[in-house]
Design a protein around this motif. Structure first.
Motif, PDB file in Angstrom:
ATOM      1  N   ASP A 163     -53.686  35.875 -71.534  1.00 58.89           N
ATOM      2  CA  ASP A 163     -54.626  34.993 -70.859  1.00 58.89           C
ATOM      3  C   ASP A 163     -54.103  33.587 -71.040  1.00 58.89           C
ATOM      4  O   ASP A 163     -54.081  33.058 -72.149  1.00 58.89           O
ATOM      5  N   SER A 164     -53.652  32.948 -69.955  1.00 54.19           N
ATOM      6  CA  SER A 164     -52.967  31.659 -70.056  1.00 54.19           C
ATOM      7  C   SER A 164     -53.791  30.562 -69.404  1.00 54.19           C
ATOM      8  O   SER A 164     -54.357  30.752 -68.320  1.00 54.19           O
ATOM      9  N   CYS A 165     -53.882  29.403 -70.080  1.00 57.49           N
ATOM     10  CA  CYS A 165     -54.558  28.226 -69.538  1.00 57.49           C
ATOM     11  C   CYS A 165     -53.587  27.054 -69.611  1.00 57.49           C
ATOM     12  O   CYS A 165     -52.999  26.810 -70.667  1.00 57.49           O
ATOM     13  N   SER A 166     -53.410  26.327 -68.523  1.00 56.33           N
ATOM     14  CA  SER A 166     -52.471  25.205 -68.493  1.00 56.33           C
ATOM     15  C   SER A 166     -53.189  23.939 -68.045  1.00 56.33           C
ATOM     16  O   SER A 166     -54.041  23.983 -67.149  1.00 56.33           O
ATOM     17  N   PHE A 167     -52.831  22.813 -68.663  1.00 53.73           N
ATOM     18  CA  PHE A 167     -53.405  21.523 -68.326  1.00 53.73           C
ATOM     19  C   PHE A 167     -52.311  20.469 -68.360  1.00 53.73           C
ATOM     20  O   PHE A 167     -51.386  20.551 -69.175  1.00 53.73           O
ATOM     21  N   SER A 168     -52.436  19.496 -67.493  1.00 55.08           N
ATOM     22  CA  SER A 168     -51.511  18.355 -67.481  1.00 55.08           C
ATOM     23  C   SER A 168     -52.299  17.075 -67.704  1.00 55.08           C
ATOM     24  O   SER A 168     -53.447  16.949 -67.263  1.00 55.08           O
ATOM     25  N   HIS A 169     -51.668  16.141 -68.379  1.00 57.79           N
ATOM     26  CA  HIS A 169     -52.318  14.852 -68.640  1.00 57.79           C
ATOM     27  C   HIS A 169     -51.252  13.765 -68.621  1.00 57.79           C
ATOM     28  O   HIS A 169     -50.141  13.966 -69.123  1.00 57.79           O
ATOM     29  N   GLN A 170     -51.584  12.611 -68.021  1.00 60.67           N
ATOM     30  CA  GLN A 170     -50.644  11.499 -67.947  1.00 60.67           C
ATOM     31  C   GLN A 170     -51.196  10.278 -68.671  1.00 60.67           C
ATOM     32  O   GLN A 170     -52.395   9.999 -68.618  1.00 60.67           O
ATOM     33  N   PHE A 171     -50.300   9.603 -69.374  1.00 55.81           N
ATOM     34  CA  PHE A 171     -50.611   8.312 -69.977  1.00 55.81           C
ATOM     35  C   PHE A 171     -49.776   7.250 -69.258  1.00 55.81           C
ATOM     36  O   PHE A 171     -48.548   7.362 -69.206  1.00 55.81           O
ATOM     37  N   LYS A 172     -50.435   6.249 -68.712  1.00 57.80           N
ATOM     38  CA  LYS A 172     -49.716   5.142 -68.080  1.00 57.80           C
ATOM     39  C   LYS A 172     -49.959   3.880 -68.902  1.00 57.80           C
ATOM     40  O   LYS A 172     -51.096   3.518 -69.199  1.00 57.80           O
ATOM     41  N   PHE A 173     -48.872   3.208 -69.308  1.00 58.73           N
ATOM     42  CA  PHE A 173     -48.974   2.042 -70.168  1.00 58.73           C
ATOM     43  C   PHE A 173     -48.279   0.845 -69.531  1.00 58.73           C
ATOM     44  O   PHE A 173     -47.204   0.976 -68.935  1.00 58.73           O
TER      45      PHE A 173
END
Length: 328
Positions: A3-13
């Protein structure tokens, strides 16, 4: 089965603004629920505060925000720097696998700030992309053990039996390999120095056929006897079985019988149960019976029973134990 869960997140500085950040200052994602756990991705634009980093590195961590519910899970964090064209730069792409027994894992020296300044700034800003993947292993359902039912059927049909026991004139076919594996007494009798040239039939004394029948089934199935095997007096059968279990060194059956006897303990039966425990070396049951007798509300009633008279006659030393506890 995963059972796979994937998430993406971006940090912009904004690079110049991060110069004002103190070492150890961080920004983070919101809580991410995946695989039965809560996660958070944390970024330190000037490092996490370790002296050896001295603010020269950007740090990224994956943090598990709750205690693990199990260890049948794996999480990976993959972090990348986005180049000026919007592509993820392969030379600054890192991947780490989260260990479930640690709350934090990641990259304390993910990328040097001087490298960000030189190669990755777009309009004075840079972007870090983080991908979280949580995988839970779903084990295949395993059916319950059926060894007991198979061996029980073997006992019932007597296929391949190579030894029989005669108990008070009643014959019980069996298999010497099963008995030798289950009881050191039978092993010595069937395979050891006690074994004779012809051991196809063995006569047993001092045990009733009904008791031996239940004992034999336990040796094949490892299951506690059911109600229809116990006869008209289950307590008497469990007492006889406890004696037989002691005789043939079947420790598990012995404790099962002791527990059944204790579950049905009463003022009228406790003395007989104590005699059984003392006679057949069951100290756990003996202690419980003594503790039951010396209770103030029980003692005066127990001493008036016929069983207590038998106890005093057979084991006078137990009376000393009782007097000592009552006096205390």
């Amino acid at each position: 089965m995963i059972d796979s869960c994937s998430f993406s997140h971006q940090f912009k500085f904004n690079y110049l603004e991060t110069e004002k950040f103190a070492i150890g200052h961080f920004v983070s994602s919101k809580d991410i629920s995946a695989g039965g756990h809560l996660w958070r991705i944390v970024c330190y634009p000037r490092g996490c505060g370790r002296e050896e980093h001295n603010g020269e590195y950007l740090s990224i961590y994956l943090v598990r925000m709750c205690e693990p519910k199990d260890d049948d899970i794996k999480a990976t964090l993959e972090a990348s720097v986005m180049d000026r064209g919007g592509a993820l730069f392969s030379s600054h792409r890192r991947k780490v696998t989260h260990s479930i027994d640690r709350k934090v894992t990641g990259f304390p020296r993910f990328v040097k700030r001087s490298v960000l300044d030189s190669f990755y700034l777009t309009n004075g800003s840079f972007i870090i992309t983080c991908d979280l993947k949580v995988m839970r292993k779903e084990p295949l359902d395993v059916p319950p053990s059926d060894v007991g039912s198979h061996l029980g059927h073997l006992l019932d049909c007597a296929d391949g039996s190579d030894v029989s026991f005669v108990v008070d004139g009643e014959k019980f076919p069996a298999h010497w390999a099963v008995l030798a594996a289950r009881s050191p007494v039978f092993k010595a009798q069937l395979l050891g120095s006690m074994a004779g040239a012809n051991m196809s039939s063995i006569t047993l004394h001092g045990i009733a056929p009904a008791t031996f029948k239940v004992l034999l089934r336990f040796m094949y199935t490892d299951a506690c006897p059911v109600d229809d095997e116990l006869g008209d007096s289950p307590d008497d059968m469990f007492a006889h079985l406890l004696a037989a279990a002691d005789r043939f060194v079947l420790d598990r059956l012995k404790i099962l019988c002791a527990r059944k006897l204790w579950d049905n303990i009463s003022v009228d039966r406790v003395a007989a149960t104590l005699i059984c425990a003392e006679t057949h070396n069951c100290p756990q049951l003996k202690k419980k019976c003594i503790d039951f007798i010396v209770e103030e509300n029980n003692f005066k009633k127990v001493v008036l029973t016929h069983g207590f008279v038998q106890l005093a006659q057979q084991f006078p030393s137990i009376l000393d134990d009782l007097r000592e506890k009552v006096g205390a």
